[in-house]
Design an enzyme around this catalytic site. Structure first.
Site, PDB file in Angstrom:
ATOM      1  N   LYS A 299       0.850  -1.181   0.000  1.00 55.92           N
ATOM      2  CA  LYS A 299       0.000   0.000   0.000  1.00 55.92           C
ATOM      3  C   LYS A 299       0.888   1.233   0.000  1.00 55.92           C
ATOM      4  O   LYS A 299       1.671   1.443   0.923  1.00 55.92           O
ATOM      5  CB  LYS A 299      -0.901  -0.002   1.238  1.00 55.92           C
ATOM      6  CG  LYS A 299      -1.755   1.248   1.394  1.00 55.92           C
ATOM      7  CD  LYS A 299      -2.577   1.166   2.679  1.00 55.92           C
ATOM      8  CE  LYS A 299      -3.396   2.425   2.896  1.00 55.92           C
ATOM      9  NZ  LYS A 299      -4.210   2.343   4.147  1.00 55.92           N
TER      10      LYS A 299
ATOM     11  N   ASP B 171     -13.721   2.195   9.855  1.00 48.51           N
ATOM     12  CA  ASP B 171     -13.942   2.260   8.412  1.00 48.51           C
ATOM     13  C   ASP B 171     -14.340   0.893   7.863  1.00 48.51           C
ATOM     14  O   ASP B 171     -13.791   0.419   6.863  1.00 48.51           O
ATOM     15  CB  ASP B 171     -12.671   2.757   7.725  1.00 48.51           C
ATOM     16  CG  ASP B 171     -12.940   3.372   6.355  1.00 48.51           C
ATOM     17  OD1 ASP B 171     -14.105   3.738   6.082  1.00 48.51           O
ATOM     18  OD2 ASP B 171     -11.990   3.496   5.563  1.00 48.51           O
TER      19      ASP B 171
END
Length: 275
Positions: free
Chosen positions: A18, A107
């Site tokens: 990422k 989230d």
């Protein structure tokens, strides 16, 4: 906020990398996410393997999980009831594991879930917080459609936030419609703060559980561990004799006098936007 690549580690092992978009504090954010993710049990997430900085930006390396698919692929036709109970139990179990480590994910949404059979892993701890940690900087980071009402205010993080997202996700899987579907950020904020969720056509038993998970008052929501036990004990033909889950009551949130101003303080991730 980031791009994710499939790469090969020096050992030849496939990994997910990422890379955070360039910006102030990217290295610190990457280091914090690694610390949060690496504290999780291996069966709750894709284990974090390392982090660092390069010419293209700060990055986080995680294990690549072959055979898992992103939960966004589950969208479309309503999910069979039996599968809903199993998925609800698996996701609740994972959330309970996260909460047991003193962390709130903040989230929980399809794009942050990896699924293989009855195994559900949660990834991307980019905006996760420790239980009780206050939001900082006067800006609330959340995803439209997957945030709890209290997330729109800089309140201390509690596990109830993730339980609310669990309810939204199960409702959408059950009938194909998000319970707070809206056409704009402002409309979503108003619906989330003052309207009842759309929960039509939900399977008996699951409807009450989802409704209480979406209680406006976070204290009225069950814990992730309680959700796990209820979903596991559920039998489609013979509901468990236990009493119904607590019903939520309307909470008293600060009045919204200027929706546009509130919307400006909520940092929404583009990938989370709903139709």
């Amino acid at each position: 906020m980031a791009d994710v690549y499939l790469a090969d580690a020096p050992t030849g092992r496939p990994v997910a990398v990422k890379v955070l978009r360039a910006g102030a504090g990217a290295a610190g954010a990457c280091r914090r996410e690694y610390r949060l993710a690496s504290a999780m049990d291996a069966d709750c997430t894709a284990p974090a393997l390392g982090y660092g900085s390069s010419a293209v930006g700060a990055y986080l390396v995680s294990a690549y999980l072959p055979g898992y698919r992103c939960a966004t692929t589950l969208a479309g036709e309503p999910t069979p009831t039996r599968q809903l109970w199993r998925f609800g139990a698996a996701l609740a179990r994972t959330l309970a594991g996260v909460h047991a480590r003193g962390v709130v994910h903040c989230d929980v949404k399809p794009s942050n879930l990896l699924v293989r059979g009855d195994d559900v892993r949660i990834i991307d701890f980019g905006i996760a917080r420790y239980i009780g940690e206050q939001g900082g900087g006067g800006v609330v980071e959340c995803s439209r459609g997957w945030a709890a009402p209290e997330q729109l205010w800089t309140t201390a993080a509690t596990p109830a936030v993730d339980v609310f997202a669990w309810g939204c996700l199960l409702a959408q899987l059950a009938n194909g419609v998000h319970p707070f579907a809206s056409r704009s950020d402002q409309e979503w904020i108003l619906r989330l703060q003052s309207a009842q969720p759309d929960l039509f056509g939900l399977p008996p038993g699951l409807d009450d559980l989802i409704r209480v998970a979406l209680a406006r008052d976070p204290q009225d929501r069950p814990t992730a561990r309680e959700l796990t036990e209820i979903c596991r004990d559920r039998d489609d033909e013979h509901p468990p004799p236990a009493g119904q889950p607590r019903r939520g009551r309307a909470a008293s949130w600060p009045p919204i006098r200027d929706v546009a101003t509130l919307a400006a303080t909520v940092r929404l991730t583009p990938a989370s936007r709903l139709p």
